[in-house]
Design an enzyme around this catalytic site. Structure first.
Site, PDB file in Angstrom:
ATOM      1  N   LYS A 168      -3.282  -2.041  -7.451  1.00 46.60           N
ATOM      2  CA  LYS A 168      -3.798  -0.791  -6.893  1.00 46.60           C
ATOM      3  C   LYS A 168      -2.707   0.068  -6.269  1.00 46.60           C
ATOM      4  O   LYS A 168      -2.834   1.293  -6.240  1.00 46.60           O
ATOM      5  CB  LYS A 168      -4.845  -1.143  -5.829  1.00 46.60           C
ATOM      6  CG  LYS A 168      -5.572   0.035  -5.270  1.00 46.60           C
ATOM      7  CD  LYS A 168      -6.706  -0.385  -4.389  1.00 46.60           C
ATOM      8  CE  LYS A 168      -6.223  -0.830  -3.027  1.00 46.60           C
ATOM      9  NZ  LYS A 168      -7.378  -0.940  -2.095  1.00 46.60           N
ATOM     10  N   ASP A 169      -1.663  -0.557  -5.774  1.00 49.77           N
ATOM     11  CA  ASP A 169      -0.594   0.200  -5.113  1.00 49.77           C
ATOM     12  C   ASP A 169       0.432   0.750  -6.084  1.00 49.77           C
ATOM     13  O   ASP A 169       1.355   1.457  -5.674  1.00 49.77           O
ATOM     14  CB  ASP A 169       0.139  -0.695  -4.094  1.00 49.77           C
ATOM     15  CG  ASP A 169      -0.771  -1.148  -2.970  1.00 49.77           C
ATOM     16  OD1 ASP A 169      -1.798  -0.478  -2.747  1.00 49.77           O
ATOM     17  OD2 ASP A 169      -0.455  -2.167  -2.332  1.00 49.77           O
TER      18      ASP A 169
ATOM     19  N   ARG B 200     -10.211   8.216  -1.716  1.00 50.78           N
ATOM     20  CA  ARG B 200     -11.371   7.774  -2.501  1.00 50.78           C
ATOM     21  C   ARG B 200     -12.485   7.290  -1.583  1.00 50.78           C
ATOM     22  O   ARG B 200     -13.634   7.720  -1.697  1.00 50.78           O
ATOM     23  CB  ARG B 200     -10.960   6.639  -3.458  1.00 50.78           C
ATOM     24  CG  ARG B 200     -12.126   5.985  -4.201  1.00 50.78           C
ATOM     25  CD  ARG B 200     -11.652   4.765  -4.999  1.00 50.78           C
ATOM     26  NE  ARG B 200     -11.066   3.747  -4.139  1.00 50.78           N
ATOM     27  CZ  ARG B 200     -11.753   2.776  -3.523  1.00 50.78           C
ATOM     28  NH1 ARG B 200     -13.050   2.663  -3.720  1.00 50.78           N
ATOM     29  NH2 ARG B 200     -11.135   1.909  -2.746  1.00 50.78           N
ATOM     30  N   ARG B 201     -12.160   6.392  -0.640  1.00 54.51           N
ATOM     31  CA  ARG B 201     -13.198   5.868   0.241  1.00 54.51           C
ATOM     32  C   ARG B 201     -13.768   6.986   1.110  1.00 54.51           C
ATOM     33  O   ARG B 201     -14.977   7.053   1.328  1.00 54.51           O
ATOM     34  CB  ARG B 201     -12.650   4.739   1.108  1.00 54.51           C
ATOM     35  CG  ARG B 201     -12.397   3.468   0.296  1.00 54.51           C
ATOM     36  CD  ARG B 201     -11.893   2.317   1.173  1.00 54.51           C
ATOM     37  NE  ARG B 201     -11.577   1.149   0.367  1.00 54.51           N
ATOM     38  CZ  ARG B 201     -10.471   0.421   0.496  1.00 54.51           C
ATOM     39  NH1 ARG B 201      -9.560   0.732   1.398  1.00 54.51           N
ATOM     40  NH2 ARG B 201     -10.273  -0.626  -0.277  1.00 54.51           N
TER      41      ARG B 201
ATOM     42  N   ARG C 283      -4.497   3.803   9.370  1.00 51.17           N
ATOM     43  CA  ARG C 283      -3.450   3.143   8.612  1.00 51.17           C
ATOM     44  C   ARG C 283      -3.165   1.768   9.199  1.00 51.17           C
ATOM     45  O   ARG C 283      -3.713   1.376  10.203  1.00 51.17           O
ATOM     46  CB  ARG C 283      -2.163   3.999   8.647  1.00 51.17           C
ATOM     47  CG  ARG C 283      -2.279   5.329   7.918  1.00 51.17           C
ATOM     48  CD  ARG C 283      -1.684   5.318   6.521  1.00 51.17           C
ATOM     49  NE  ARG C 283      -0.737   4.254   6.257  1.00 51.17           N
ATOM     50  CZ  ARG C 283       0.571   4.390   6.272  1.00 51.17           C
ATOM     51  NH1 ARG C 283       1.111   5.541   6.538  1.00 51.17           N
ATOM     52  NH2 ARG C 283       1.347   3.378   5.980  1.00 51.17           N
TER      53      ARG C 283
ATOM     54  N   ASN D  86      -1.797  -2.524   8.284  1.00 53.78           N
ATOM     55  CA  ASN D  86      -2.204  -3.610   7.401  1.00 53.78           C
ATOM     56  C   ASN D  86      -3.590  -4.132   7.789  1.00 53.78           C
ATOM     57  O   ASN D  86      -4.187  -3.676   8.764  1.00 53.78           O
ATOM     58  CB  ASN D  86      -1.144  -4.720   7.381  1.00 53.78           C
ATOM     59  CG  ASN D  86      -0.978  -5.386   8.731  1.00 53.78           C
ATOM     60  OD1 ASN D  86      -1.946  -5.539   9.478  1.00 53.78           O
ATOM     61  ND2 ASN D  86       0.244  -5.777   9.055  1.00 53.78           N
TER      62      ASN D  86
ATOM     63  N   GLN E  17      -4.848  -6.793   9.130  1.00 53.05           N
ATOM     64  CA  GLN E  17      -5.057  -7.333  10.482  1.00 53.05           C
ATOM     65  C   GLN E  17      -5.079  -6.230  11.538  1.00 53.05           C
ATOM     66  O   GLN E  17      -5.894  -6.279  12.460  1.00 53.05           O
ATOM     67  CB  GLN E  17      -3.967  -8.353  10.838  1.00 53.05           C
ATOM     68  CG  GLN E  17      -4.140  -9.707  10.169  1.00 53.05           C
ATOM     69  CD  GLN E  17      -3.544  -9.748   8.769  1.00 53.05           C
ATOM     70  OE1 GLN E  17      -3.167  -8.724   8.206  1.00 53.05           O
ATOM     71  NE2 GLN E  17      -3.462 -10.934   8.196  1.00 53.05           N
TER      72      GLN E  17
ATOM     73  N   ARG F 160      -5.970  -3.141  11.126  1.00 50.37           N
ATOM     74  CA  ARG F 160      -7.222  -2.384  11.026  1.00 50.37           C
ATOM     75  C   ARG F 160      -8.376  -3.153  11.650  1.00 50.37           C
ATOM     76  O   ARG F 160      -9.221  -2.572  12.324  1.00 50.37           O
ATOM     77  CB  ARG F 160      -7.530  -2.075   9.562  1.00 50.37           C
ATOM     78  CG  ARG F 160      -6.483  -1.157   8.950  1.00 50.37           C
ATOM     79  CD  ARG F 160      -6.902  -0.691   7.591  1.00 50.37           C
ATOM     80  NE  ARG F 160      -5.725  -0.466   6.741  1.00 50.37           N
ATOM     81  CZ  ARG F 160      -5.772   0.137   5.564  1.00 50.37           C
ATOM     82  NH1 ARG F 160      -6.920   0.551   5.093  1.00 50.37           N
ATOM     83  NH2 ARG F 160      -4.688   0.306   4.862  1.00 50.37           N
TER      84      ARG F 160
ATOM     85  N   CYS G 137      -4.336  16.308 -11.609  1.00 49.55           N
ATOM     86  CA  CYS G 137      -5.066  16.403 -10.349  1.00 49.55           C
ATOM     87  C   CYS G 137      -4.602  15.388  -9.329  1.00 49.55           C
ATOM     88  O   CYS G 137      -4.012  14.374  -9.656  1.00 49.55           O
ATOM     89  CB  CYS G 137      -6.556  16.190 -10.584  1.00 49.55           C
ATOM     90  SG  CYS G 137      -6.993  14.496 -10.964  1.00 49.55           S
TER      91      CYS G 137
HETATM   92  N1  LIG Z   1      -3.392   0.167  -0.111  1.00 54.58           N
HETATM   93  C1  LIG Z   1      -3.377  -1.096   0.547  1.00 54.58           C
HETATM   94  C2  LIG Z   1      -3.941  -2.175  -0.291  1.00 54.58           C
HETATM   95  N2  LIG Z   1      -3.457  -2.466  -1.498  1.00 54.58           N
HETATM   96  C3  LIG Z   1      -4.176  -3.504  -2.015  1.00 54.58           C
HETATM   97  C4  LIG Z   1      -5.125  -3.857  -1.085  1.00 54.58           C
HETATM   98  C5  LIG Z   1      -6.125  -4.924  -1.209  1.00 54.58           C
HETATM   99  C6  LIG Z   1      -5.922  -5.955  -2.274  1.00 54.58           C
HETATM  100  C7  LIG Z   1      -6.215  -5.510  -3.663  1.00 54.58           C
HETATM  101  O1  LIG Z   1      -6.844  -4.471  -3.920  1.00 54.58           O
HETATM  102  O2  LIG Z   1      -5.804  -6.251  -4.573  1.00 54.58           O
HETATM  103  C8  LIG Z   1      -4.976  -3.026   0.023  1.00 54.58           C
HETATM  104  C9  LIG Z   1      -5.752  -3.030   1.271  1.00 54.58           C
HETATM  105  C10 LIG Z   1      -7.166  -2.571   1.109  1.00 54.58           C
HETATM  106  O3  LIG Z   1      -7.458  -1.633   0.342  1.00 54.58           O
HETATM  107  O4  LIG Z   1      -8.028  -3.153   1.764  1.00 54.58           O
END
Ligand SMILES: NCc1[nH]cc(CCC(=O)O)c1CC(=O)O
Length: 309
Positions: free
Chosen positions: A85-86, A133-134, A151, A153, A155, A157, A244
Site C-alpha cells: 500500500k505504501d 481515502r478514509r 499521523r 505509527n 501504536q 495512533r 488525478c
Molecule cells: N500508510 C501506513 C500503512 N501502510 C500499511 C499499513 C497497514 C498494513 C497493510 O496495509 O499492509 C499502514 C497503516 C494503516 O493503514 O493502518
C-alpha cells in the site's frame, strides 16, 4: 545457497520490522538457510521523521521509501520489504516489486473508544485519520463527523485514541493483526461499502531489475493469487494516478481462475462517488485494472478531477 549475508532493508516501525521478519522467516524456510544468513537493516525515512504535517502536503507516499530505495540502488542492501500500500505507482528506474507475500485480511478496521461502530458514534464525534481515502469514505457515510488529521505509527495512533484526542480511528486490520493487536478492533468495515486502498494487507519485496541472483532467491516466496490481485489493483492505481490525485480505493479478489475487481473514486468531501467493477481471467489481471480505471474516469467526467484541486 549463497556465501555472503543477505541484507534486507526496512523501516524501523514495529509493523515494518514484523514484516521484515516474516519475509526473512519465509526465505529461511524456502531455502533451508540460517537466520544469521539474512541481516535486517533498519533505515530511517523522511516519512518517519516528518510527523507534524499531512503526508499529502509533504510529498506523499514516496517519502516512506526514498532512503530505502537509495540504499537498494547503490547496493548497500540486497532487497527491501514494504507494505504494498505504501508503494508509489511509479518506482525509481531500475527497481521493481519482484514478489508479494500472501495477503492478510485487506479490510479496514474501526476502533472506537466508547462505541463499537461508525454508525454508533454520536453526532459530531471526532475521528482521526490521515488517509484521504478514509476521510472521504467517512464523510460519505457520516457527513456530521469531525475529521482530524492523525499521523504516526499504529501504536502512536492507538495511544492518541486512548488519551481522548479522538473518539475513533481507522487502521488496516492486517497491520493490527501482524502486531497482535487484532483485539482492539471494534468493527470490521465491509469491503464493498468501505473498500481498502490498492495493495492493503500485502507485503512486497523490492529488488534491482536484472539482479537475477536475488530475484531467483525471492521467487519461491511469491504468492501467486496475491501478486495477481496486486497487478490488477496497481494497474487501476497507475492508470488513474496520471490524471488525478483524488481519493481512490480498489480491491481484487480471486476465486479459481477468475478475478473480480471493485474500485471506487471519491471527491475528498465524500459528496460524489463513482464505483466500478471488473471481472475476467486471472491472466488478464492488469488489463482488468486498467480497463476499470478508464471506465470510472469516463463515468466521473473531467470536472471530477479538476474542480476541487
Ligand atoms: N500508510 C501506513 C500503512 N501502510 C500499511 C499499513 C497497514 C498494513 C497493510 O496495509 O499492509 C499502514 C497503516 C494503516 O493503514 O493502518
Amino acid at each position: 545457497m549463497q556465501t555472503k549475508t543477505l541484507k534486507i532493508g526496512t523501516r524501523g516501525s514495529a509493523l515494518a520490522l514484523v514484516q521484515a521478519h516474516e519475509t526473512r522467516d519465509r526465505l529461511v524456510k524456502a531455502h533451508g538457510l540460517n537466520e544469521s544468513d539474512i541481516e535486517i537493516v533498519v533505515i530511517s525515512t523522511s516519512g518517519d521523521r516528518i510527523q507534524d504535517r499531512p503526508l499529502s502536503e509533504v510529498g506523499g507516499k514516496g517519502l516512506f521509501t526514498l532512503e530505502i530505495e537509495e540504499q537498494l540502488a547503490d547496493g548497500r542492501i540486497d532487497f527491501a520489504v514494504h507494505s504494498s500500500k505504501d508503494m508509489p505507482t511509479f518506482l525509481p528506474e531500475g527497481l521493481h516489486l519482484s514478489v508479494f507475500l500472501e495477503r492478510e485480511d485487506p479490510r479496514d478496521a474501526f476502533i472506537g473508544r466508547d462505541v463499537k461502530s461508525l454508525a454508533d458514534l454520536p453526532l459530531g464525534a471526532i475521528v482521526g485519520s490521515a488517509s484521504l481515502r478514509r476521510q472521504a469514505l467517512i464523510k460519505r457515510l457520516r457527513p456530521d463527523l469531525k475529521l482530524v488529521n492523525f499521523r504516526g505509527n499504529v501504536q502512536t495512533r492507538l495511544r492518541k485514541l486512548a488519551d481522548g484526542e479522538v473518539d475513533a480511528t481507522f487502521l488496516a486490520y492486517a497491520g493490527l493483526k501482524r502486531l497482535d493487536l487484532g483485539h482492539v478492533v471494534t468493527e470490521l468495515m465491509d469491503s464493498r461499502a468501505f473498500p481498502p486502498a490498492p495493495g492493503q494487507g500485502a507485503i512486497t519485496v523490492e529488488s534491482r531489475i536484472g539482479d537475477d541472483r536475488i530475484d531467483n532467491l525471492l521467487a519461491p516466496i511469491n504468492h501467486l493469487p496475491t501478486s495477481t490481485a496486486l497487478a490488477c489493483e496497481r494497474a487501476f492505481l497507475g492508470t488513474l494516478d496520471g490524471s488525478c490525485r483524488t481519493p481512490l480505493a480498489g480491491l481484487a479478489t480471486i476465486s479459481g481462475e477468475v478475478l473480480h475487481f471493485h474500485g471506487m473514486i471519491l471527491l475528498p468531501d465524500g459528496s460524489e462517488v463513482h464505483e466500478v467493477t471488473g471481472e475476467g481471467a486471472v491472466a488478464d489481471a492488469a488489463q482488468i485494472g486498467r480497463d476499470a480505471a478508464l471506465r470510472v474516469r469516463e463515468m466521473a467526467g473531467a470536472h471530477f478531477f479538476t474542480d476541487w484541486l
